[in-house]
Write an enzyme that holds these catalytic residues in place. Structure first.
Site, short mmCIF file in Angstrom:
data_model
loop_
_atom_site.label_atom_id
_atom_site.label_comp_id
_atom_site.label_asym_id
_atom_site.label_seq_id
_atom_site.Cartn_x
_atom_site.Cartn_y
_atom_site.Cartn_z
N GLU A 1 0.39 -0.79 -0.03
CA GLU A 1 -0.19 0.44 0.20
C GLU A 1 1.39 1.16 0.00
OE1 GLU A 1 -2.41 1.75 0.13
OE2 GLU A 1 -4.53 0.29 -0.21
N ASN B 1 -10.54 5.78 2.47
CA ASN B 1 -9.66 5.63 0.71
C ASN B 1 -9.40 6.68 -0.08
OD1 ASN B 1 -7.02 3.83 0.55
ND2 ASN B 1 -8.79 2.06 0.78
N ASP C 1 -10.36 1.77 -4.71
CA ASP C 1 -9.83 1.46 -3.00
C ASP C 1 -8.40 3.01 -3.18
OD1 ASP C 1 -6.63 0.94 -1.07
OD2 ASP C 1 -8.59 -0.94 -1.83
#
Length: 297
Positions: free
Chosen positions: A17, A148, A204
């Protein structure tokens, strides 16, 4: 430009991430949330380094004093990438048994915005926090479960944000001078029917390029979307991973898009079908990104 996908780093993360390009170092940073680690890659030499964290690191930003500002489950901290020292800034403002930080980004004025993930996922109880010169304030609460997709328009007039659970992206009027955020305006909505043949994933992490287009990683959709500032689909990029998580513009010209993804935490059959799951991917793009601002302590 063709969608030629390359592998920038071939060791799979559990949940890769928050890729972040450091122009001064010409290096890429990212986190492995469930791997409790921060990673650094020098693309020119291939040199890689990682550091273990005390709790899950979810979001990182460049720190004006050097190193990184980090949002861990346990709270905000400054990470000295030279010495490896982790210095607390502020403790987590939530119940760490149910909540952790998730996606985050530094704005043009040097504030670090980070939303949370409500792990039971039984209600829209996630929150948005802002770390400004060492002080934490609650920006808003509720209306989302997995915060997000944070991004800011190049003119500093808009904040973008997604709630992955409800498959929506919103934009908010944003005052960069004061840090005030206006009322949410619908930007994009995606189908929540995961059983449909046309299911294309859910939004996302994100990044905004120099033309103001919003790039969204479609988790479980195996694709990236480039959307205009009005929400119009400009481009779709099909990826060799099913669960991309976020992207960042890097390279000397900021035209290399680095893409993280979920890997070893994904189902075994998915990983067999998508063997690059969890690796860091890259591709060249026509429109460059923008330099990432520095967090101001």
């Amino acid at each position: 430009m063709s969608d030629a996908i390359e592998v920038a780093y071939d060791q799979p993360m559990a949940v890769g991430e928050c890729p972040l390009w450091n122009q001064a170092e010409a290096c890429l940073y990212w986190v492995d949330i469930d791997g409790f680690a921060i990673h650094r890659l020098d693309p020119a030499s291939g040199a890689h380094r990682s550091w273990a964290m005390e709790s899950e690191p979810a979001a990182i930003g460049l720190h004006a004093g050097g190193g990184l500002v980090v949002a861990l489950r346990s709270g905000f901290a400054h990470f000295d990438t030279g010495s490896g020292a982790l210095t607390p800034i502020a403790p987590a403002p939530y119940d760490t048994g149910k909540v952790r930080f998730n996606d985050g980004r530094v704005d043009a004025a040097g504030r670090f915005w980070v939303g949370t993930l409500y792990e039971p996922r039984t209600e829209q109880a996630a929150e948005m926090y802002c770390l400004e010169r060492g002080q934490v304030r609650l920006a808003w609460s509720g209306g989302m479960t997995v915060s997000n997709g944070l991004g800011f328009s190049p003119d500093r007039q808009w904040m973008y944000h997604s709630d992955t659970t409800s498959h929506r992206i919103d934009r908010y009027p944003f005052d960069a001078a004061t840090g005030n955020v206006g009322e949410a305006q619908p930007f994009q909505r995606f189908s929540t029917d995961k059983a449909a043949a046309s299911y294309g994933g859910r939004p996302d992490g994100a990044a905004v390029d120099s033309e103001g287009a919003y790039w969204s990683a479609m988790f479980e959709g195996g694709r990236l979307l480039r959307l205009s500032s009005d929400g119009e689909l400009l481009r779709e990029v099909v990826l060799p991973v099913r669960a991309p998580t976020m992207m960042a513009f890097g390279g000397p010209d900021l035209r290399t898009l680095y893409i993280t993804s979920a890997g070893t935490k994904r189902p075994a059959d998915e990983r067999a079908r998508y063997p690059l799951s969890g690796c860091v991917l890259s591709m060249r793009v026509d429109v460059p990104g923008l330099p990432e601002p520095l967090y101001q302590p």
